[in-house]
Design an enzyme around this catalytic site. Structure first.
Site, PDB file in Angstrom:
ATOM      1  N   SER A  84       0.825  -1.211   0.000  1.00 12.51           N
ATOM      2  CA  SER A  84       0.000   0.000   0.000  1.00 12.51           C
ATOM      3  C   SER A  84       0.858   1.258   0.000  1.00 12.51           C
ATOM      4  O   SER A  84       1.744   1.408   0.844  1.00 12.51           O
ATOM      5  CB  SER A  84      -0.877   0.057   1.246  1.00 12.51           C
ATOM      6  OG  SER A  84      -1.589  -1.127   1.372  1.00 12.51           O
ATOM      7  N   HIS A 114      -7.870   0.186  -6.201  1.00 12.25           N
ATOM      8  CA  HIS A 114      -6.793  -0.761  -5.874  1.00 12.25           C
ATOM      9  C   HIS A 114      -6.553  -1.740  -7.017  1.00 12.25           C
ATOM     10  O   HIS A 114      -6.232  -2.891  -6.788  1.00 12.25           O
ATOM     11  CB  HIS A 114      -7.139  -1.551  -4.610  1.00 12.25           C
ATOM     12  CG  HIS A 114      -6.776  -0.836  -3.364  1.00 12.25           C
ATOM     13  ND1 HIS A 114      -5.756  -1.229  -2.532  1.00 12.25           N
ATOM     14  CD2 HIS A 114      -7.289   0.273  -2.829  1.00 12.25           C
ATOM     15  CE1 HIS A 114      -5.679  -0.381  -1.517  1.00 12.25           C
ATOM     16  NE2 HIS A 114      -6.601   0.535  -1.672  1.00 12.25           N
ATOM     17  N   HIS A 119      -6.120  -7.843  -0.568  1.00 17.67           N
ATOM     18  CA  HIS A 119      -5.940  -8.226   0.830  1.00 17.67           C
ATOM     19  C   HIS A 119      -6.894  -9.347   1.214  1.00 17.67           C
ATOM     20  O   HIS A 119      -7.979  -9.475   0.653  1.00 17.67           O
ATOM     21  CB  HIS A 119      -6.146  -7.021   1.753  1.00 17.67           C
ATOM     22  CG  HIS A 119      -5.020  -6.037   1.680  1.00 17.67           C
ATOM     23  ND1 HIS A 119      -4.991  -5.031   0.749  1.00 17.67           N
ATOM     24  CD2 HIS A 119      -3.865  -5.936   2.388  1.00 17.67           C
ATOM     25  CE1 HIS A 119      -3.869  -4.339   0.894  1.00 17.67           C
ATOM     26  NE2 HIS A 119      -3.164  -4.869   1.876  1.00 17.67           N
ATOM     27  N   TYR A 166      -8.762  -9.661   3.687  1.00 18.95           N
ATOM     28  CA  TYR A 166     -10.077  -9.257   4.196  1.00 18.95           C
ATOM     29  C   TYR A 166     -11.064  -8.919   3.081  1.00 18.95           C
ATOM     30  O   TYR A 166     -12.253  -8.843   3.306  1.00 18.95           O
ATOM     31  CB  TYR A 166      -9.947  -8.082   5.176  1.00 18.95           C
ATOM     32  CG  TYR A 166      -9.219  -6.863   4.647  1.00 18.95           C
ATOM     33  CD1 TYR A 166      -9.838  -6.000   3.756  1.00 18.95           C
ATOM     34  CD2 TYR A 166      -7.923  -6.582   5.040  1.00 18.95           C
ATOM     35  CE1 TYR A 166      -9.178  -4.882   3.265  1.00 18.95           C
ATOM     36  CE2 TYR A 166      -7.251  -5.462   4.556  1.00 18.95           C
ATOM     37  CZ  TYR A 166      -7.879  -4.626   3.674  1.00 18.95           C
ATOM     38  OH  TYR A 166      -7.229  -3.537   3.183  1.00 18.95           O
ATOM     39  N   GLU A 167     -10.555  -8.732   1.859  1.00 22.38           N
ATOM     40  CA  GLU A 167     -11.473  -8.404   0.762  1.00 22.38           C
ATOM     41  C   GLU A 167     -12.302  -9.601   0.347  1.00 22.38           C
ATOM     42  O   GLU A 167     -13.432  -9.456  -0.100  1.00 22.38           O
ATOM     43  CB  GLU A 167     -10.680  -7.928  -0.458  1.00 22.38           C
ATOM     44  CG  GLU A 167     -10.072  -6.558  -0.297  1.00 22.38           C
ATOM     45  CD  GLU A 167      -9.284  -6.176  -1.538  1.00 22.38           C
ATOM     46  OE1 GLU A 167      -9.802  -6.300  -2.649  1.00 22.38           O
ATOM     47  OE2 GLU A 167      -8.119  -5.766  -1.364  1.00 22.38           O
ATOM     48  N   ALA A 198       2.918  -1.813   4.062  1.00 23.04           N
ATOM     49  CA  ALA A 198       2.797  -0.702   5.011  1.00 23.04           C
ATOM     50  C   ALA A 198       2.442  -1.330   6.348  1.00 23.04           C
ATOM     51  O   ALA A 198       1.667  -2.283   6.396  1.00 23.04           O
ATOM     52  CB  ALA A 198       1.701   0.242   4.557  1.00 23.04           C
ATOM     53  N   MET A 218      -1.487  -6.139   7.512  1.00 23.69           N
ATOM     54  CA  MET A 218      -2.567  -7.057   7.111  1.00 23.69           C
ATOM     55  C   MET A 218      -2.233  -7.853   5.852  1.00 23.69           C
ATOM     56  O   MET A 218      -3.127  -8.174   5.056  1.00 23.69           O
ATOM     57  CB  MET A 218      -3.843  -6.249   6.882  1.00 23.69           C
ATOM     58  CG  MET A 218      -4.289  -5.496   8.114  1.00 23.69           C
ATOM     59  SD  MET A 218      -5.657  -4.415   7.755  1.00 23.69           S
ATOM     60  CE  MET A 218      -5.653  -3.374   9.224  1.00 23.69           C
ATOM     61  N   SER A 219      -0.977  -8.152   5.675  1.00 26.49           N
ATOM     62  CA  SER A 219      -0.624  -8.896   4.444  1.00 26.49           C
ATOM     63  C   SER A 219       0.612  -9.752   4.719  1.00 26.49           C
ATOM     64  O   SER A 219       0.933 -10.048   5.863  1.00 26.49           O
ATOM     65  CB  SER A 219      -0.341  -7.899   3.318  1.00 26.49           C
ATOM     66  OG  SER A 219       0.801  -7.121   3.624  1.00 26.49           O
ATOM     67  N   ASN A 227       2.715   4.456  10.494  1.00 30.24           N
ATOM     68  CA  ASN A 227       2.057   5.068  11.673  1.00 30.24           C
ATOM     69  C   ASN A 227       2.512   4.352  12.937  1.00 30.24           C
ATOM     70  O   ASN A 227       3.026   3.238  12.878  1.00 30.24           O
ATOM     71  CB  ASN A 227       0.530   4.939  11.538  1.00 30.24           C
ATOM     72  CG  ASN A 227       0.079   3.494  11.356  1.00 30.24           C
ATOM     73  OD1 ASN A 227       0.253   2.911  10.273  1.00 30.24           O
ATOM     74  ND2 ASN A 227      -0.458   2.906  12.395  1.00 30.24           N
ATOM     75  N   HIS A 266      -2.569  14.933   8.369  1.00 28.35           N
ATOM     76  CA  HIS A 266      -2.494  14.392   7.010  1.00 28.35           C
ATOM     77  C   HIS A 266      -1.221  14.884   6.307  1.00 28.35           C
ATOM     78  O   HIS A 266      -0.542  14.115   5.628  1.00 28.35           O
ATOM     79  CB  HIS A 266      -3.738  14.788   6.222  1.00 28.35           C
ATOM     80  CG  HIS A 266      -3.712  14.261   4.831  1.00 28.35           C
ATOM     81  ND1 HIS A 266      -3.766  12.897   4.569  1.00 28.35           N
ATOM     82  CD2 HIS A 266      -3.577  14.867   3.627  1.00 28.35           C
ATOM     83  CE1 HIS A 266      -3.694  12.709   3.257  1.00 28.35           C
ATOM     84  NE2 HIS A 266      -3.577  13.887   2.667  1.00 28.35           N
TER      85      HIS A 266
HETATM   86  N1  HPA Z   1      -2.179  -1.936  11.816  1.00 28.40           N
HETATM   87  C1  HPA Z   1      -2.430  -2.854  10.861  1.00 28.40           C
HETATM   88  N2  HPA Z   1      -2.114  -2.688   9.588  1.00 28.40           N
HETATM   89  C2  HPA Z   1      -1.501  -1.552   9.230  1.00 28.40           C
HETATM   90  C3  HPA Z   1      -1.208  -0.535  10.168  1.00 28.40           C
HETATM   91  C4  HPA Z   1      -1.568  -0.748  11.538  1.00 28.40           C
HETATM   92  O1  HPA Z   1      -1.349   0.101  12.424  1.00 28.40           O
HETATM   93  N3  HPA Z   1      -0.586   0.462   9.482  1.00 28.40           N
HETATM   94  C5  HPA Z   1      -0.521   0.071   8.180  1.00 28.40           C
HETATM   95  N4  HPA Z   1      -1.062  -1.138   8.036  1.00 28.40           N
END
Ligand code: HPA
Length: 273
Positions: free
Chosen positions: A34, A65, A87, A89-90, A117, A211-212, A235, A247
């Site tokens: 991502s 996407h 992903h 979850y999709e 990410a 998540m991947s 993050n 942002h």
């Molecule tokens: N948690 C899960 N997946 C993510 C995050 C997170 O904080 N940041 C980017 N992908």
């Protein structure tokens, strides 16, 4: 009478289609996570194949996407970049997320760099950091090796090839690219974690969460592909800092990371091909 297509037949139809578009034979591939898809734009001599054009290739249902396979070059070296992943979850279907790995394997890919990410759990990590994945914790409670032959399933090899890790660390050092190292926890998503879940993940030994990656990497490595993984920490994971990024800061951080990320990947491909 129509015969049901076997998974092998579907894969072979996908590959035949791809082969009508390019005869390139890359041995190195990159899965772009991502926000990291721009890397593919920096390749030369590109042949771009939208995944929805490829027979039997799973297509993302999420708007914006759309996936693409980008065959291209860095200098004289061939590379295949997977832009835009589906992903788990999709679809809730493991087959969907593993298909690109099966395609890579069938195309003759020997070395793979998977990127993503991730939220930073380790308190030494900051948004914008790159983390070389040393190992992972698969918290999707799935096993991607069903259907893979028993010998490969039982082979106890490190999933993140030590020689690829050494190479990426060396490149980072010689090019002054700061590189963290750590364990990636792969969860199903799609919601972000709670603060309590992040505390738990930290106590498990996770440095970052996303998540991947985990299922794809296990399959690739069982198929004999040498794998490396890089997370871009986008993050602080939930509850790590009492602070919300604006942002503007997030965009700035992502752009800063993009330059380092592109340099690291370009140099890695030169050494791996
Ligand atoms: N948690 C899960 N997946 C993510 C995050 C997170 O904080 N940041 C980017 N992908």
């Amino acid at each position: 009478m129509t015969r049901e297509l076997t998974p092998e037949r579907m894969l072979s139809l996908s590959i035949s289609f791809i082969r009508t578009k390019t005869t390139a034979k890359p041995t190195v591939a990159i899965v772009l996570g991502s926000g990291l898809g721009d890397f593919a734009e920096s390749l030369s001599s590109k042949v771009i194949i939208p995944t929805e054009a490829i027979p039997h290739y799973p297509v993302s249902t999420v708007e914006g996407h759309k996936g693409r396979l980008v065959f291209g070059k860095i200098g004289k070296l061939n590379l295949l970049a997977f832009q835009g992943r589906v992903h788990y979850y999709e679809t809730g279907n493991l087959h969907t997320i593993l298909y690109p790995i099966r395609v890579a394997h069938a195309l003759g890919i020997k070395k793979l760099i998977v990127t993503n990410a991730a939220g930073g759990i380790n308190s030494n990590f900051n948004p914008g950091d790159l983390m070389l994945i040393s190992d992972h914790i698969n918290l999707t409670f799935e096993n991607p090796l069903n259907g893979v032959d028993t010998a490969s399933r039982k082979r106890n090899v490190p999933q993140y090839a030590p020689e690829m890790q050494t190479l990426l660390s060396e490149i980072a050092r010689t090019h002054n690219i700061p590189l963290q190292h750590g364990v990636y926890a792969g969860v199903k998503g799609p919601s972000y974690e709670t603060s309590a879940e992040i505390k738990m993940l930290r106590s498990y030994g996770a440095d970052a969460v996303g998540m991947s990656t985990v299922n794809e990497v296990s399959l690739a490595s069982a198929l004999g592909i040498k794998v490396a993984g890089i997370s871009c920490i986008t993050n602080f994971a939930a509850g790590i800092k009492d602070l919300k990024l604006s942002h503007a800061e997030v965009t700035e951080v992502a752009n800063m990371a993009k330059t380092k990320f592109t340099e690291l990947l370009r140099e890695a491909v030169k050494k791996l091909s």
